[in-house]
Design a protein around this motif. Sequence first.
Motif, PDB file in Angstrom:
ATOM      1  N   GLY A 356      29.650 -14.676   7.458  1.00  0.00           N
ATOM      2  CA  GLY A 356      30.064 -13.383   8.011  1.00  0.00           C
ATOM      3  C   GLY A 356      30.633 -12.472   6.933  1.00  0.00           C
ATOM      4  N   ILE A 360      29.418  -8.708   5.598  1.00  0.00           N
ATOM      5  CA  ILE A 360      30.315  -7.552   5.523  1.00  0.00           C
ATOM      6  C   ILE A 360      30.318  -6.973   4.111  1.00  0.00           C
TER       7      ILE A 360
ATOM      8  N   LYS D 319      23.097  -8.317  18.690  1.00  0.00           N
ATOM      9  CA  LYS D 319      22.313  -7.809  17.580  1.00  0.00           C
ATOM     10  C   LYS D 319      21.393  -6.682  18.053  1.00  0.00           C
ATOM     11  N   THR D 320      20.739  -6.913  19.171  1.00  0.00           N
ATOM     12  CA  THR D 320      19.859  -5.877  19.717  1.00  0.00           C
ATOM     13  C   THR D 320      20.653  -4.600  19.977  1.00  0.00           C
ATOM     14  N   TRP D 321      21.793  -4.806  20.548  1.00  0.00           N
ATOM     15  CA  TRP D 321      22.663  -3.677  20.912  1.00  0.00           C
ATOM     16  C   TRP D 321      23.105  -2.919  19.662  1.00  0.00           C
ATOM     17  N   THR D 323      21.993  -3.002  16.491  1.00  0.00           N
ATOM     18  CA  THR D 323      20.986  -2.388  15.633  1.00  0.00           C
ATOM     19  C   THR D 323      20.473  -1.091  16.224  1.00  0.00           C
ATOM     20  N   GLY D 324      20.613  -0.942  17.544  1.00  0.00           N
ATOM     21  CA  GLY D 324      20.214   0.313  18.153  1.00  0.00           C
ATOM     22  C   GLY D 324      21.325   1.343  18.136  1.00  0.00           C
ATOM     23  N   VAL D 325      22.552   0.891  18.417  1.00  0.00           N
ATOM     24  CA  VAL D 325      23.663   1.834  18.581  1.00  0.00           C
ATOM     25  C   VAL D 325      24.325   2.172  17.249  1.00  0.00           C
ATOM     26  N   PRO D 327      23.083   1.663  13.812  1.00  0.00           N
ATOM     27  CA  PRO D 327      22.112   1.160  12.837  1.00  0.00           C
ATOM     28  C   PRO D 327      22.681   1.030  11.430  1.00  0.00           C
ATOM     29  N   ASP D 328      23.658   1.850  11.073  1.00  0.00           N
ATOM     30  CA  ASP D 328      24.162   1.788   9.702  1.00  0.00           C
ATOM     31  C   ASP D 328      25.289   0.783   9.540  1.00  0.00           C
ATOM     32  N   LEU D 329      25.917   0.433  10.615  1.00  0.00           N
ATOM     33  CA  LEU D 329      27.154  -0.335  10.494  1.00  0.00           C
ATOM     34  C   LEU D 329      27.094  -1.696  11.188  1.00  0.00           C
ATOM     35  N   TRP D 330      25.937  -2.024  11.749  1.00  0.00           N
ATOM     36  CA  TRP D 330      25.923  -3.190  12.628  1.00  0.00           C
ATOM     37  C   TRP D 330      26.247  -4.474  11.894  1.00  0.00           C
ATOM     38  N   LEU D 331      25.962  -4.539  10.568  1.00  0.00           N
ATOM     39  CA  LEU D 331      26.262  -5.767   9.847  1.00  0.00           C
ATOM     40  C   LEU D 331      27.766  -6.023   9.781  1.00  0.00           C
ATOM     41  N   PHE D 332      28.543  -4.931   9.755  1.00  0.00           N
ATOM     42  CA  PHE D 332      30.003  -5.106   9.812  1.00  0.00           C
ATOM     43  C   PHE D 332      30.373  -5.794  11.116  1.00  0.00           C
ATOM     44  N   GLY D 335      29.011  -9.459  11.060  1.00  0.00           N
ATOM     45  CA  GLY D 335      29.806 -10.268  10.129  1.00  0.00           C
ATOM     46  C   GLY D 335      31.198 -10.490  10.682  1.00  0.00           C
ATOM     47  N   GLY D 336      31.792  -9.413  11.208  1.00  0.00           N
ATOM     48  CA  GLY D 336      33.130  -9.523  11.771  1.00  0.00           C
ATOM     49  C   GLY D 336      33.163 -10.499  12.937  1.00  0.00           C
TER      50      GLY D 336
END
Lengths: 548, 431, 252, 380
Positions: A356, A360, D319-321, D323-325, D327-332, D335-336
């Motif tokens: 994770g 990040i 993830k689906t949610w 990556t759609g809502v 898109p730029d920050l979903w990895l945060f 990961g969080g």
Amino acid sequence: MTGQTMRSIRFFGGGRCGALLLLLGLALCALAAPARADALDDALAGFTADKYDDTEKAIAALVAAAPPNGAEILAALGSGRLAYEPESRTVLVRHADGKLSLARTGEPASAEIAGKPLKTVRVNNRIRRAVEAGSGAFALRAPDPAKRAAAARAVFRSREAAALPAIEAALAAETDAGARAALEQARAAIIVSKPDAPEAERIAAVDAVAAAGDQDALAILNSLPAGSPQAVNDAAAAGIAKIERWRSIANLIQNLVYGVSLGSVLLLAAIGLAITFGVMGVINMAHGEMVMIGAYATFLTQNLIRAHAPALDGASLLIAIPVAFLVAGAVGVAIERTVIRFLYGRPLETLLATWGVSLILQQAVRTLFGPSNREVQTPDWLQGSIEILGVSLTLNRIAIVLFALLVFAGLQLLLRRTSLGLQVRAVTQNRRMAGSMGIRTARIDALTFGLGSGVAGVAGVALSQIDNVSPNLGQGYIIDSFLVVVFGGVGNLWGTLVGALSIGVANKLLEPWAGAVLGKIVLLVAIILFIQKKPRGLFALKGRAVEA
Amino acid sequence: MRTFLGGLAAAGAMAAALLTGAPAPAAAADDTIKVGILHSLSGTMAISETTLKDAMLMLIDEQNKKGGVLGKKLEPVVVDPASNWPLFAEKARELITKDKVAVVFGCWTSVSRKSVLPVFKELNSILFYPVQYEGEESERNVFYTGAAPNQQAIPAVDYLMKEEEVQRWVLAGTDYVYPRTTNKILEAYLKAKGVKDEDIMINYTPFGHSDWQTIVSDIKKFGSAGKKTAVVSTINGDANVPFYKELGNQGVKATDIPVVAFSVGEEELAGIDTAPLVGHLAAWNYFESVETPENKAFIDQWRAFTRNPKRVTNDPMEAHYIGFNMWVKAVEKAGTTDPDKVIDALPGTEQANLTGGVSKMLPNHHITKPVLIGEIRDDGQFDVVSKTDELVAGDAWSDFLPGSKDLEADWVDLKCGNYNAKTKKCGGQGS
Amino acid sequence: MVIGGRTTNALLYLDNVSVTFDGFRALNGLSLSIDHAEMRAIIGPNGAGKTTMMDVITGKTRPNSGEAVFEASHDLTRLDEAAIAELGIGRKFQTPTVFEMHTVEDNILLALKTDRRPFPVLFSRRTPPEKERIDALLERVRLTGHRHRLAGELSHGQKQWLEIGMLLAQEPKLLLVDEPAAGMTDQETADTADLLREIAKTRSVVVVEHDMTFVRDLGVKVTCLHEGSVLAEGSLDAVSSNERVIEVYLGR
Amino acid sequence: MSRYRFLDAAGLIFLGVVLAMAVLVPASNLLLPPDSALHVSDYLVPLLGKYLAFAMLALALDLVWGYCGILSLGHGAFFALGGYAMGMYLMRQIGPRGVYGNPVLPDFMVFLNWQELPWFWLGFDQFWFAALMAILVPGALAFCFGWFAFRSRVTGVYLSIITQAMTFALMLAFFRNDMGFGGNNGLTDFKEILGFSVQAPETRAALFAATAVALALSYLLCRWVVTSKLGKVVVAVRDAESRTRFIGYRVENYKLLVFTLSAMLAGVAGALYVPQVGIINPSEFAPANSIEAVIWVAVGGRGTLLGAALGAFLVNAGKTWFTGVLPDLWLFALGGLFVATTLLIPKGVVGAVTDLLGVRRKSELPAAQSIVAAAKSPAE
């Protein structure tokens, strides 16, 4: 002088530009003739036509006219510093410091001309080759014997018959032994392929060429003109056999060198992990991101230095080393304090948490620096290569090998010879005991993790020289790093060293035989099988302690 | 026993949230036209595709300033397929069915395009694909604004033969479909031109290959046989930086062995110290350094939009520029965003490109483009050293491949993407 | 069977066994013989090789040289742990090792002498005789009241007993018991000694122990190990009056 | 305490929900008008189907990791192999409808100038054969791999790393065009399965229902295994491997059995996944995918089959949610989520809920334990 620069000074551009080369050949023959003023004017006028063909002819004319500043004009042309003022068709040399001088005389340009809009003489590869060939012509007369030798070597490779008179003339005047040897080889290279030369002379020339023993010599002997006498062909065949015997050994050495170089990259990438994973037992999936942070720290350092202290530019990479260590180390300590310290004794959960964290960090870097590659410059002293006995070594690879060994040695010293190292080893071996002896275990944990991360950051400095500096940088190394540490034996730095080098060498020895992809697959399977044989790696800890 | 009830309840809540859908304002759908942007913003392809997302946002923004299309504002819908190919298909479906976009601009890799293809066919929507690719495809729902092999590879090889008098060729590529096809076409083309087998070396490396020592030294060896040698590189994305770094370090200069690349543009060079690479070549249909008023305006707009005076432009961006404007014109011509009508309206649409010509959408859904050869400069830009006099028409099926030389694509008259000129039937080679 | 030139009818017979770890000789020419239904106590300082000896007998460690023979016909150095266990050698670890996530009852169930192959185990259902065996064993180790608790919730002493119960469930011919009294109260220690004495009526038992009171309670022949070989052997009194034993072990 | 019963209340509810989905989702998709509030859109059906296939993979992984303690970082390989087997069948079903119209060879082979079908593609025109291979090939790989690894007693992190190396090597191999599996592009552009168009809503609905049923059956199978005596042995191996060995169990055989079974389940999941997403390619072998699968299990709750399935569903829906809502920050966000899960709810969602309910129950009913024990005894 490096082998690379020698290679690049091409004389007669590989012998494929017929008309131009004939011109150059003639120009060389006419070296003794005094420069005529109108010939130089004609030559310079050619540069203002804005056509590659005219530029090429102008180069030949310039060489023929042989003005004193001819080499300077050619150098300016080659590096895009030759300009002209379209109205008056005055050709100007733009110097590195921005000053302008007249190509015709070498005198500084008047402010009037300098103030007008100037056009740069356009260059493509054909022009660049002509420039190099022309420079070669000047170089045969250069005062520096090394330059003369290099020019001769260029002739050796091009074996342009038209250059024979010039070579022979130069030979007659040559006093330097090295340059003389080079000129003689160049002469031999021409004679070998010269159908009308006497047979005995050609055989002698074959031997002289074979003595050079490199790839170029092989190419010369392989491409004897058809219909050469049998004796010449036989001598050439013997020469080829001799060279190829040596080449096969040299190839093996070359592959070993490449293997060591790849191994040291793996070592650098893995050595930080050998601490966080090997010593502390944290399955640190964010390790690759520490390497990436180190690379970005290098990028930032370099940019800061370029903006604020250009004098230090050459040393920016060296300055980046401590910076990368501190930045990555600090991030490591932060991760340890906020996440990992809650997870000691649960190694598989550290895997998930650090995965994770790695997501990040990647996204953070992507947001901060953008998704595309960042440019980290290679300082001059790391560029180029040296050639030893037909084995070429690039300077930056040598530097990485040395750097990897240095980092390794430093880390060993730190762990073995300092009180911090002693405390680290104490805590990792028996936390409770160490704690009861007054060691602040929490602090040591943070420092150890910071150390491992910092070392990973330092690896990033080195990797920025050979790989992409992008948010994905770390991803490419994480699997290899784990394999190296596990293959070498967890908890053993020497194992990591030996593991990295042997994987690197094995990979490079497999690559010519199996190709890059299959070689890697074979290697992975071999490692898997090896782990079956020795489940605890190359340098396993034995005895009861392991079971605990 | 009741322990897991809570968990299930949570799952139910999540599923319910999903079913109700993203906060897509259904009411707004009437007064805007939605444009889908399907480019990876994370993962391995983010490095290339993020720029295209930004470019699309800029183009849509500009169009809205001009009053939108058909009197409606355009509304971009951005999703992140995360360099994950199945996710591309899923996101395409999401854009078309859930967000109800009128058109999608997206994809970079061939595999992502192949992954979304069935979705566009099934749901009958429109995809604009902006990247140079291997050809061998023409679909009714896809418009290819990047180069086909005959618009990039063959002119580049011609240039090398003529200008650099190259006789020996290294075809180096990443092991996937685009390099494989391109090299196959080039191999056939070179042999047709009289190049012998032993003068062609073909080499494939995996994605993200980072250790180029052996291959570069092989290239050096291959190039020292006394004949002028060039490398035709179809090496993809990430692997280029270490490749060029190794070339520079091993002293392979453009004057010795020039490398012509089809996947290296301004964006890729931005990550490399280009000083040792000066003179190596790239073939594209657009370079940032082309001096035309259209291009200058485009670059200025781009830098203003991204608030970054150093941000570079590249070929796929121009492809989106052309494709987007063609779509706008076609929609205005059709008077609707209905996919069938727009698909019919697109062929024949013309749009000035940024290098001084007018590109036209062809019946095979490819466009006409100029072919430019550029040499790398030390500032990371390209010097255009050659440009075709006329625009080259994109050819969906290569004439140099045995499997496809009889095939034609024509969506206007023949209504077929793989018409067999020999058997006079639609449907490939037949049996 | 003829071993080392003489016939033996001992249950367990170790002859000249040596084990080396990285140059450290954990066992050094150790010879030992245990008879049927004999109880033997092994004492010795830390590092004397007690645990390594057990590792050799149970197949965990392969000796560098020497012989280990069970029932005069099975060469223990060639068998793995599972095969040795099936021969009838049970082992109790120094720290009680039970299946903490299983109930007490299941711990015993798993240890019952049955077909150990995966597929028969997959399809097996508990039979009434098995239930009776479990009941009897639980009774014997005094855990009947705890049968449905997770083994992890038991006290230290209870875990030790559970482990002994598991050993008995295997119906072994030889039990190797490593420090059974460690961490027990006096009462528990005495009870454990009783239990072991009772077990030894029908089976052979080897007990490794530091607690001299406990060894005295057992009242059996004692072997003292030192640096990987036998230092002295005999009754506790005889061994503890041996000068070398006093020097290396008791005296310190 | 309910872990020892074949089916407890939660298990029954889970089965009920899954089987209800198997009926209701297709029914709602096919029968209800699109503007109905309860209509499940064409977009959602394959998406939910994908989640269910992932849930199956998570079940398989939980069986080896949660119960046997083998952390496989290479389960994606088995999933992908099953997917490839199905993909090969679907490729053969395209027949002459490929762009080149070759009746036998898939497009990518025509384009690589292959003249005939490689031997390993033979038989894949038959569904039964492909289905069998989707189970046998992953099973055989797991068996060979496990046979070596478990006999050599490779455990813990070492095993995890070599499973990762295994899937990485397979990924590299499948990326090679010369392998004959379509290289980077993989297998795609499917047309028909068993004669039905893969794009038809009815086929989609049927595939969804099949996946739901397969998930339910896998759950029953896993449940049967973990509640059998073998399940107890396996948990014993997880908690005290050498103890298990010393009471006479050949630990490697148990691990091998469970590992192989799990790989087969993963293969089935992959085979069901492919026709619903419409593509299979080598990136499914990427180590990151396998790690993600581990994370589903961890988020849901390791060692609770339900949790694994639930985790797969939750994380993928998230993830689906995202990556759609975002898109730029979903990895945060993702990961969080992983960090937070491991730090705050180490037992996963199901474990946390269990604890929560447990605490409440204890405060309400001090004698709960004995009641539970009493309630349990007769059942056994």
